[in-house]
Design an enzyme around this catalytic site. Sequence first.
Site, mmCIF file in Angstrom:
data_model
loop_
_atom_site.group_PDB
_atom_site.id
_atom_site.type_symbol
_atom_site.label_atom_id
_atom_site.label_comp_id
_atom_site.label_asym_id
_atom_site.label_seq_id
_atom_site.Cartn_x
_atom_site.Cartn_y
_atom_site.Cartn_z
ATOM 1 C CG ASN A 162 -15.416 10.483 -20.497
ATOM 2 O OD1 ASN A 162 -14.927 11.414 -20.519
ATOM 3 N ND2 ASN A 162 -16.428 10.381 -19.811
ATOM 4 C CG ASP A 195 -1.817 0.994 1.175
ATOM 5 O OD1 ASP A 195 -1.885 2.012 0.557
ATOM 6 O OD2 ASP A 195 -3.042 0.724 1.783
ATOM 7 N N GLY A 245 -23.441 18.333 -10.934
ATOM 8 C CA GLY A 245 -21.999 18.742 -11.157
ATOM 9 C C GLY A 245 -21.705 18.222 -12.887
ATOM 10 C CE1 TYR A 262 -9.807 10.342 -9.812
ATOM 11 C CE2 TYR A 262 -11.013 11.580 -11.267
ATOM 12 C CZ TYR A 262 -10.044 10.597 -11.105
ATOM 13 O OH TYR A 262 -9.500 10.057 -12.290
ATOM 14 C CE LYS A 282 -6.031 10.506 -10.152
ATOM 15 N NZ LYS A 282 -5.074 9.193 -10.514
ATOM 16 C CG LEU A 320 -23.146 6.217 -21.377
ATOM 17 C CD1 LEU A 320 -24.725 6.483 -20.572
ATOM 18 C CD2 LEU A 320 -23.005 7.405 -22.304
HETATM 19 N N1 UDP Z 1 -24.925 9.313 -18.333
HETATM 20 C C1 UDP Z 1 -26.337 9.097 -18.168
HETATM 21 N N2 UDP Z 1 -26.703 8.227 -17.657
HETATM 22 C C2 UDP Z 1 -25.954 7.067 -16.849
HETATM 23 C C3 UDP Z 1 -24.623 7.470 -16.853
HETATM 24 C C4 UDP Z 1 -24.157 8.474 -17.462
HETATM 25 O O1 UDP Z 1 -26.893 9.727 -18.884
HETATM 26 O O2 UDP Z 1 -26.534 6.156 -16.175
HETATM 27 C C5 UDP Z 1 -24.134 10.376 -19.064
HETATM 28 C C6 UDP Z 1 -23.725 11.552 -18.272
HETATM 29 O O3 UDP Z 1 -24.693 12.733 -17.816
HETATM 30 C C7 UDP Z 1 -22.696 12.239 -18.918
HETATM 31 C C8 UDP Z 1 -22.295 10.949 -19.840
HETATM 32 O O4 UDP Z 1 -23.278 9.850 -19.889
HETATM 33 O O5 UDP Z 1 -23.298 13.168 -20.040
HETATM 34 C C9 UDP Z 1 -21.043 10.190 -19.365
HETATM 35 O O6 UDP Z 1 -21.071 9.981 -17.883
HETATM 36 P P1 UDP Z 1 -20.052 9.283 -17.168
HETATM 37 O O7 UDP Z 1 -20.288 9.108 -15.861
HETATM 38 O O8 UDP Z 1 -19.462 7.964 -17.947
HETATM 39 O O9 UDP Z 1 -18.576 10.246 -17.383
HETATM 40 P P2 UDP Z 1 -18.170 11.578 -16.904
HETATM 41 O O10 UDP Z 1 -19.610 12.330 -16.822
HETATM 42 O O11 UDP Z 1 -17.651 11.360 -15.660
HETATM 43 O O12 UDP Z 1 -17.213 12.232 -17.643
#
Ligand code: UDP
Length: 357
Positions: free
Chosen positions: A196, A77, A314, A166, A170, A216
């Site tokens: 992503n 760790d 967010g 998070y 970073k 997603l």
């Molecule tokens: N998203 C969605 N439904 C879900 C998960 C994600 O509509 O169940 C949408 C989310 O609002 C965003 C996009 O998919 O517009 C990518 O989301 P993810 O969490 O994969 O990546 P991040 O938002 O952290 O870039």
Amino acid sequence: MIQADWMEEEKMSLKAKTRVLCTGGVGYIGSHTVVQLLQKGYDVCVLDFFGEGSFGLEVLRRIELLTKKKVSYFAVDLKDYQATLLALQHERIDAVIHFAGFKSVSESISQSLEYYQNNVIGTINLLLVMREIGCKRIVFSSTAAVYKPIERCLTEADPVGPSNPYGQSKLMIEKILSDLHTSEPSWCVCVLRYFNPVGAHPSGLLGESSKFPNNLLPTIQQVAIGAREKLVIHGSDWDTPDGTGIRDYLDINELADGHVHALHALMQRTDGEGCCKIYNLGTGKGISVKQMIKSFEEATGRNIPFTQGPRRPGDLAKVVADPSLANLELNWTASTPIRTSCETAWKWQCSNPNGYL
Ligand code: UDP
């Protein structure tokens, strides 16, 4: 491609092989990168905390199966400086790729202190140990979450301002690395800001293993296997052509390749010729939630029922990389069609319905 890999490996075997330590090398991005490093002839060792119930050893077994190569590992760790030093003090390590870290945005909001402790203190300990053993080359896993929300293609020069612990953890590490390079200019630092990552290894042996995904594509996969009834689209009233959120999805295998290119660039530098570079790793193309559903349906023949829900706190309308600096300086590009990533993700899902367990 195979020929090029073989030649690269031949070249490397003429001199001592470059030995690379991958912290978090059994995670989603780490494991795909370890495979590519081994295939390119690097000697790889993995450091991971192999937490309780961890599937790390199974990932290592699969990496060895795919590459027919041995990977040594340290179950340590990084929060424990003494244990990290003890593990690495007699090792020859030429470079480190530092993947280890907690990575859930939502968890980071409810457990901020644990996130700062794990990500920031873990990295400081790693850097102290690296200095102790004379290794000053590091590729660091950062994220597009460090940027201040701006809804146009993001360049590395755009303002930072993470909206969650998070991303903040970073960014703190990026700052530590940059300050380290200022005070000790012989350090070679390469920060990679990922957009992503999606998809899985084409073999179906490696992929993203998460019991409760909220990203997603993994969520779409859960709907496809019947573990969830419907996909909830988080907001359909964004200022985008179809009203759903747009992201820059890059294939995991190309993301892994980006690390190999970054490492190669660091290894080209002679000892003492330090640097501190930051690169976006993304495709430069945006895909909406509805486009992702359609690509997945086309790639797999499955129907994905969805419902329109409210915006997720967010969230942003659009987050897309300008990857031209990495294209130019690392000679790296991501161009795998999203359909291919959907196919590999689905293959992984079908062959491993319970992840690695
Ligand atoms: N998203 C969605 N439904 C879900 C998960 C994600 O509509 O169940 C949408 C989310 O609002 C965003 C996009 O998919 O517009 C990518 O989301 P993810 O969490 O994969 O990546 P991040 O938002 O952290 O870039």
